[in-house]
Motif scaffolding. Structure first.
Motif, PDB file in Angstrom:
ATOM      1  N   SER A 280      -9.107  -2.858   2.978  1.00 44.75           N
ATOM      2  CA  SER A 280      -9.196  -3.032   1.527  1.00 44.75           C
ATOM      3  C   SER A 280     -10.148  -4.163   1.175  1.00 44.75           C
ATOM      4  N   LYS A 281     -10.075  -5.268   1.909  1.00 42.83           N
ATOM      5  CA  LYS A 281     -10.961  -6.405   1.665  1.00 42.83           C
ATOM      6  C   LYS A 281     -12.419  -5.997   1.890  1.00 42.83           C
TER       7      LYS A 281
ATOM      8  N   GLU B 154       2.095   1.740   5.622  1.00 41.19           N
ATOM      9  CA  GLU B 154       1.667   0.351   5.730  1.00 41.19           C
ATOM     10  C   GLU B 154       2.493  -0.433   6.745  1.00 41.19           C
TER      11      GLU B 154
ATOM     12  N   TYR C  13      -1.452   4.584  -3.858  1.00 38.29           N
ATOM     13  CA  TYR C  13      -0.245   4.482  -3.036  1.00 38.29           C
ATOM     14  C   TYR C  13       0.764   5.516  -3.496  1.00 38.29           C
TER      15      TYR C  13
ATOM     16  N   TYR D  17     -11.504   5.086   4.771  1.00 39.42           N
ATOM     17  CA  TYR D  17     -11.886   4.020   3.843  1.00 39.42           C
ATOM     18  C   TYR D  17     -13.408   3.935   3.686  1.00 39.42           C
TER      19      TYR D  17
ATOM     20  N   LEU E 240      -2.929  -4.946  -0.330  1.00 43.13           N
ATOM     21  CA  LEU E 240      -3.547  -3.763   0.278  1.00 43.13           C
ATOM     22  C   LEU E 240      -4.548  -3.096  -0.650  1.00 43.13           C
ATOM     23  N   GLY E 241      -4.869  -3.756  -1.757  1.00 41.85           N
ATOM     24  CA  GLY E 241      -5.864  -3.214  -2.678  1.00 41.85           C
ATOM     25  C   GLY E 241      -5.364  -2.073  -3.538  1.00 41.85           C
TER      26      GLY E 241
ATOM     27  N   LYS F  89     -13.670  -2.989   1.665  1.00 35.83           N
ATOM     28  CA  LYS F  89     -14.051  -2.060   0.599  1.00 35.83           C
ATOM     29  C   LYS F  89     -14.306  -2.796  -0.713  1.00 35.83           C
ATOM     30  N   ASN F  90     -13.482  -3.795  -1.005  1.00 35.74           N
ATOM     31  CA  ASN F  90     -13.655  -4.567  -2.233  1.00 35.74           C
ATOM     32  C   ASN F  90     -14.933  -5.389  -2.237  1.00 35.74           C
TER      33      ASN F  90
ATOM     34  N   VAL G  22      -7.297   1.614  -4.097  1.00 33.96           N
ATOM     35  CA  VAL G  22      -6.472   2.363  -3.153  1.00 33.96           C
ATOM     36  C   VAL G  22      -5.324   2.963  -3.957  1.00 33.96           C
TER      37      VAL G  22
ATOM     38  N   SER H  86     -13.092   0.244  -6.105  1.00 36.30           N
ATOM     39  CA  SER H  86     -12.635   0.010  -4.737  1.00 36.30           C
ATOM     40  C   SER H  86     -11.132   0.233  -4.608  1.00 36.30           C
TER      41      SER H  86
END
Length: 454
Positions: free
Chosen positions: A361-362, A331, A46, A318, A72-73, A364-365, A44, A42
């Protein structure tokens, strides 16, 4: 060097592809090639623009903010080139990061070698990989190879070293991979950072302009030192076959822009998602994005290119198969083109974009259906052909089903959804019951992410 894997490494690899049947595929974690030992299912990625990230433009100032990015994962930090920049034939006041004058040194504008090592140490302690931007296609005109090894370079009919053909990259000298000495020297330069800085991989600039056989042998030999995560700035599947773990989903990105600008339709996007099945194998990953350093500086901000469609496209990036990218400043709702050859800076106030990225992100996680896997795609385009502007996507595992539905147009639409059940709105946790006769009103660019209740 990363320790031998004494634990199960949940490195999960997937594809950006799609099918049109509704068969559920189990999301099975795998170990692909040799990866660093974090779970990227999951993750991300950057993109770090050190020069523009802070007023100081230093490693230290970015290092201070690394812990914040966990919100932000972020699990992969891609540092834009951190090497000294050539001054000969340079563009602008500061020159391009991609006109490298020394592959084995740190740009003093950004700080010291110890500053970089502290950045890497902080990132690793925060559960992140660090990958360096690598410029293998060309060097700056100040690079010592120009004088010491002119045979490493492409030359014109008059035996003069040239810039990369068919480009306006006059600030760089093109490298000639027909020369075996160059290949060895380039490998050794990459190996230097693996051995001395314990970096976790490379993002390779214009990877498709460098011979694939070079990448195949070089990546294989680099991985004898330690597991590495390799990102190609290219879409070609053969580069992943040669050893890269992830490539750019350029066509998906371009469609996002074109749909936002009413140049393409949802039908075009559906065809593209289906076609990805024929391009990529089950262990390929694509990187999805709505901005990056090239897009921002040369083609426009997210707002300029996507307008009111921006958040809808971000959520879609996402949701589809692959790994989403955040570019420095995105961001914080960056709404200006960062100057590429000059000093600039980004805003640093958390607002709606930060909150949305944290929420995505949450989501997706916490939903395994959105995780990168090695199976055939678990993404299905639901039958909503009656609505030309509506996109309905479903991703499933044995225990998780999640829906993305959006109106990809400037006009409101009233629809009967192509799915039924009891769902939770992923952003509000409010229950939504979708029945056979439910009518859903979608405003321009409105979207939902819905989690099926079990």
């Amino acid at each position: 060097m990363i320790q031998q894997f004494l634990i199960t490494i949940l490195v999960i690899i997937g594809i950006c592809s799609c099918n049109t049947n509704t068969k559920t595929e189990k999301a099975t974690p795998i170990v692909k090639k040799q990866q660093p030992e974090i779970d990227i299912a999951s993750a991300v990625i950057y993109e770090v623009n050190i020069r523009q990230y802070s007023p100081e433009g230093t490693f230290k100032k970015f290092t201070d903010d690394i812990p914040k990015l966990k919100e932000l994962g972020v699990k992969v930090l891609w540092l834009m080139p951190i090497y000294p920049i050539s001054k000969t034939k340079s563009k602008g006041t500061l020159g391009s990061y991609y006109a490298v004058s020394n592959y084995k040194a740190v740009n003093p504008e950004f700080g010291t070698e110890n500053d970089l090592k502290e950045l890497i140490k902080t990132a690793k302690s925060s559960g992140m990989y660090v990958i360096l931007d690598w410029v293998a296609n060309h060097t700056g005109w100040d690079h010592h190879w120009i004088k010491e090894h002119p045979e490493y370079y492409t030359k014109d009919a008059n035996d003069n070293i040239t810039h990369t053909p068919d480009t306006d990259w006059t600030d760089v000298a093109d490298l000639n991979y027909d020369n075996k000495g160059l290949r060895t020297a380039m490998f050794e330069a990459m190996q230097y950072w693996v051995k001395n800085y314990d970096i976790d991989g490379f993002r390779c600039d214009v990877a498709g302009m460098v011979p694939t056989d070079f990448w195949k042998s070089t990546i294989s030999n680099l991985r004898k030192e330690k597991p590495l995560f390799m990102l190609a700035e290219a879409w070609e599947p053969e580069l992943q076959e040669a050893g890269f773990d992830m490539g750019y989903s350029w066509d998906t990105h371009h469609l996002f822009n074109e749909i936002a600008q009413s140049k393409k339709t949802t039908t075009d996007l559906k065809k593209h998602l289906k076609n990805l099945d024929t391009l990529y194998n089950g262990d390929h990953i694509v990187m999805n994005f709505i901005t990056n350093h090239d897009e921002n500086s040369w083609n426009g901000t997210v707002t300029e290119r996507m307008g009111d469609a921006a958040t809808t496209m971000l959520a879609l990036a996402y949701f589809v198969d692959g790994m989403p990218l955040i570019y420095s400043g995105q961001e914080y709702g960056l709404n200006k083109r960062l100057r590429f050859f000059e000093k600039d800076t980004i805003p640093k106030i958390k607002g709606d974009t930060w909150k949305l990225l944290a929420s995505l992100s949450k989501i997706k996680n916490e939903n395994k259906a959105l995780h990168i896997t090695n199976t055939t795609s678990n993404l299905t385009i639901l039958d909503d052909n009656a609505y030309s502007s509506v996109l309905t996507l479903q991703r499933t595992t044995d225990s998780n089903e999640i829906i993305y539905i959006s109106n990809l147009s400037k006009k409101p639409v009233s629809i009967t959804p192509a799915f039924q059940g009891t769902f939770l709105n992923a952003f509000t946790d409010k229950e939504m019951v979708i029945k056979k006769d439910t009518v859903l009103q979608l405003s321009p660019w409105q979207y939902y992410i819905l989690i099926k209740k079990t």
